[in-house]
Every structure is written in C-alpha cells, then in structure tokens.
Design a protein around this motif. Sequence first.
Motif, mmCIF file in Angstrom:
data_model
loop_
_atom_site.group_PDB
_atom_site.id
_atom_site.type_symbol
_atom_site.label_atom_id
_atom_site.label_comp_id
_atom_site.label_asym_id
_atom_site.label_seq_id
_atom_site.Cartn_x
_atom_site.Cartn_y
_atom_site.Cartn_z
ATOM 1 N N ASP A 218 0.901 -1.287 -0.139
ATOM 2 C CA ASP A 218 -0.062 -0.127 0.029
ATOM 3 C C ASP A 218 0.958 1.129 0.108
ATOM 4 N N ILE A 219 0.332 2.365 -0.681
ATOM 5 C CA ILE A 219 0.930 3.531 -0.793
ATOM 6 C C ILE A 219 0.455 4.316 0.403
ATOM 7 N N ILE A 220 0.977 5.061 1.252
ATOM 8 C CA ILE A 220 0.388 5.645 2.415
ATOM 9 C C ILE A 220 0.948 6.948 2.609
ATOM 10 N N THR A 221 0.117 7.818 3.071
ATOM 11 C CA THR A 221 0.686 8.945 3.374
ATOM 12 C C THR A 221 0.625 9.236 4.896
ATOM 13 N N PHE A 222 1.651 9.677 5.590
ATOM 14 C CA PHE A 222 2.051 9.358 6.938
ATOM 15 C C PHE A 222 2.624 10.664 7.485
ATOM 16 N N GLU A 223 2.367 11.200 8.732
ATOM 17 C CA GLU A 223 3.070 12.201 9.325
ATOM 18 C C GLU A 223 4.422 11.631 9.827
ATOM 19 N N GLY A 224 5.529 11.939 9.195
ATOM 20 C CA GLY A 224 6.892 11.954 9.472
ATOM 21 C C GLY A 224 7.422 12.866 10.654
ATOM 22 N N ASP B 242 5.791 -5.280 14.795
ATOM 23 C CA ASP B 242 5.131 -4.954 15.832
ATOM 24 C C ASP B 242 4.928 -3.539 16.355
ATOM 25 N N GLY B 243 5.715 -2.575 15.875
ATOM 26 C CA GLY B 243 5.549 -0.992 16.502
ATOM 27 C C GLY B 243 4.823 -0.545 14.881
ATOM 28 N N GLY B 244 4.706 -1.202 14.046
ATOM 29 C CA GLY B 244 4.026 -0.380 12.860
ATOM 30 C C GLY B 244 4.511 -0.786 11.619
ATOM 31 N N PHE B 245 5.109 0.183 10.597
ATOM 32 C CA PHE B 245 5.107 -0.205 9.459
ATOM 33 C C PHE B 245 6.567 0.500 8.941
ATOM 34 N N ILE B 246 7.219 -0.124 7.984
ATOM 35 C CA ILE B 246 8.507 0.137 7.490
ATOM 36 C C ILE B 246 8.058 0.574 5.984
ATOM 37 N N THR B 247 8.773 1.868 5.566
ATOM 38 C CA THR B 247 8.235 2.442 4.434
ATOM 39 C C THR B 247 9.400 2.796 3.545
ATOM 40 N N LYS B 248 9.212 2.907 2.268
ATOM 41 C CA LYS B 248 10.337 3.317 1.203
ATOM 42 C C LYS B 248 9.692 3.936 0.271
ATOM 43 N N GLY B 249 10.383 4.842 -0.196
ATOM 44 C CA GLY B 249 10.085 5.548 -1.535
ATOM 45 C C GLY B 249 10.480 4.731 -2.786
ATOM 46 N N ASP B 250 9.713 4.408 -3.740
ATOM 47 C CA ASP B 250 9.770 3.649 -4.882
ATOM 48 C C ASP B 250 11.343 4.021 -5.361
ATOM 49 N N ALA B 251 11.639 5.323 -5.419
ATOM 50 C CA ALA B 251 12.763 5.739 -6.083
ATOM 51 C C ALA B 251 14.002 5.805 -5.346
ATOM 52 N N ASN B 252 13.681 5.372 -3.995
ATOM 53 C CA ASN B 252 14.803 5.461 -3.065
ATOM 54 C C ASN B 252 15.532 4.359 -3.005
ATOM 55 N N ASP B 253 16.808 4.191 -2.481
ATOM 56 C CA ASP B 253 17.502 2.976 -2.571
ATOM 57 C C ASP B 253 17.247 2.260 -1.141
ATOM 58 N N THR B 254 17.199 3.071 -0.165
ATOM 59 C CA THR B 254 16.915 2.471 1.267
ATOM 60 C C THR B 254 15.510 2.647 1.795
ATOM 61 N N VAL B 255 15.275 1.957 2.765
ATOM 62 C CA VAL B 255 14.103 2.141 3.579
ATOM 63 C C VAL B 255 14.171 3.442 4.353
ATOM 64 N N ASP B 256 12.988 4.014 4.824
ATOM 65 C CA ASP B 256 12.958 5.152 5.703
ATOM 66 C C ASP B 256 13.522 4.917 7.055
ATOM 67 N N GLY B 257 14.000 5.905 7.603
ATOM 68 C CA GLY B 257 14.895 5.583 8.869
ATOM 69 C C GLY B 257 13.961 5.249 10.067
ATOM 70 N N GLU B 258 12.487 5.471 10.185
ATOM 71 C CA GLU B 258 11.837 5.253 11.390
ATOM 72 C C GLU B 258 10.532 4.270 10.962
ATOM 73 N N THR B 259 10.226 3.466 11.862
ATOM 74 C CA THR B 259 9.132 2.983 11.830
ATOM 75 C C THR B 259 7.789 3.802 12.149
ATOM 76 N N VAL B 260 6.820 3.541 11.020
ATOM 77 C CA VAL B 260 5.664 4.405 11.211
ATOM 78 C C VAL B 260 4.502 3.829 11.935
ATOM 79 N N PRO B 261 4.024 4.252 13.182
ATOM 80 C CA PRO B 261 3.009 3.633 13.771
ATOM 81 C C PRO B 261 1.644 4.007 13.189
ATOM 82 N N GLU B 262 0.825 3.023 13.144
ATOM 83 C CA GLU B 262 -0.586 3.126 12.565
ATOM 84 C C GLU B 262 -1.061 4.497 12.929
ATOM 85 N N SER B 263 -1.014 5.287 14.140
ATOM 86 C CA SER B 263 -1.731 6.229 14.419
ATOM 87 C C SER B 263 -1.090 7.513 13.553
ATOM 88 N N SER B 264 0.018 7.514 12.979
ATOM 89 C CA SER B 264 0.650 8.485 12.306
ATOM 90 C C SER B 264 0.171 8.655 10.611
#
Length: 171
Positions: A81-87, A101-123
């Motif tokens: 899923d492509i989501i918008t979240f408060e970073g 368990d803490g949420g979701f790991i996200t990554k931009g399709d054009a980025n080489d690495t995953v985002d640095g923080e876990t995204v909680p569902e509340s964000s």
Amino acid sequence: MKTKRFLSLLGKILGTVLTVVLAVMLVLNIYVAAARNIFGKNNPTVFGFSSAAVVTGSMSPAINAGDFIVTKRCTSYEIGDIITFEGSSAATTHRIVEKTDGGFITKGDANDTVDGETVPESSIVGKVVLTVGGAGNIIIAAKSPLGMLCILAVLIAFIYIPELIKKKRRS
C-alpha cells in the motif's frame, strides 16, 4: 432566436454549477484551514479523505513530483500500500514494505533504502486511492501570491465581463 435562448440557458446552468462547485470548495477549504490553524491538525480529513500535492519524486514512477493525490483513512494497511503519514518533519507518501509490531517500514519507490523510522498506525493519514498526474502543480501554483492574484482576476472577469457585454448590447 432559438440559438440565443439555448446559449443563454446554457450560460445560466453553467454559471449555477460553477457557483455551487466554488461554494462547496470554499466551505471545504474553510473547514481544512480551521482544522489546521485552530485545532492543530496537520492533515485534516473530510469524510476520511485528504488530499495533497506531491513535491518530491521519491515515489517515481508510481507518483511523480507535481501529482495530486487523494488518500483515504482505512482500518488496516498492507505491504504494498502507498500511504501518507506524518513523519518527523512533514507529511510523507511512501510504500509499505514491511509490517512490524511497532508499525510499518516504508520506502519511496525511487529511494535506495528504507525510511529511517517505523511508522506507527496512528501517524498514517491514509492510503493513496487516487493520483491525478500533474494536477498538484496547479495547486502549488495557485497557493503562490501570483497564483492567487490570477484566480482573483479570473473571478472578477467572470463577474464583470457578462455585465459589460450586456451594457454594450444595450447601447
């Protein structure tokens, strides 16, 4: 004679439709502005929907800079899923690549690495349900001082040009 009446009726119908659409947009924008400025919501939703203009190419080719997106708040989100979240600094739109368990790991399709923080569902603001290519550029331009001036000029023209045409016909 029939053509003039038809065009006059068509003009009235289009004018009424345009007025209703602009009135609804005005009410929605007032609500969003109040939610942001009075209640402190960064990404307010209307009936669970939110929208944004994309400013970076981190999701290319699925979503490009300058695209307009609509998101919908969902009860659950899945990998892919492509989501918008408060970073930490701003709203971000990226793809879910892993559930934890803490949420979701996200990554931009054009980025080489995953985002640095876990995204909680509340964000999470919502899942992207609609992308309109290039329409975000119009919104970004309309928010600029020059864009607002152009919108004002068009509105004034819509109000006064028909009156000027009527006066010219009378004289």
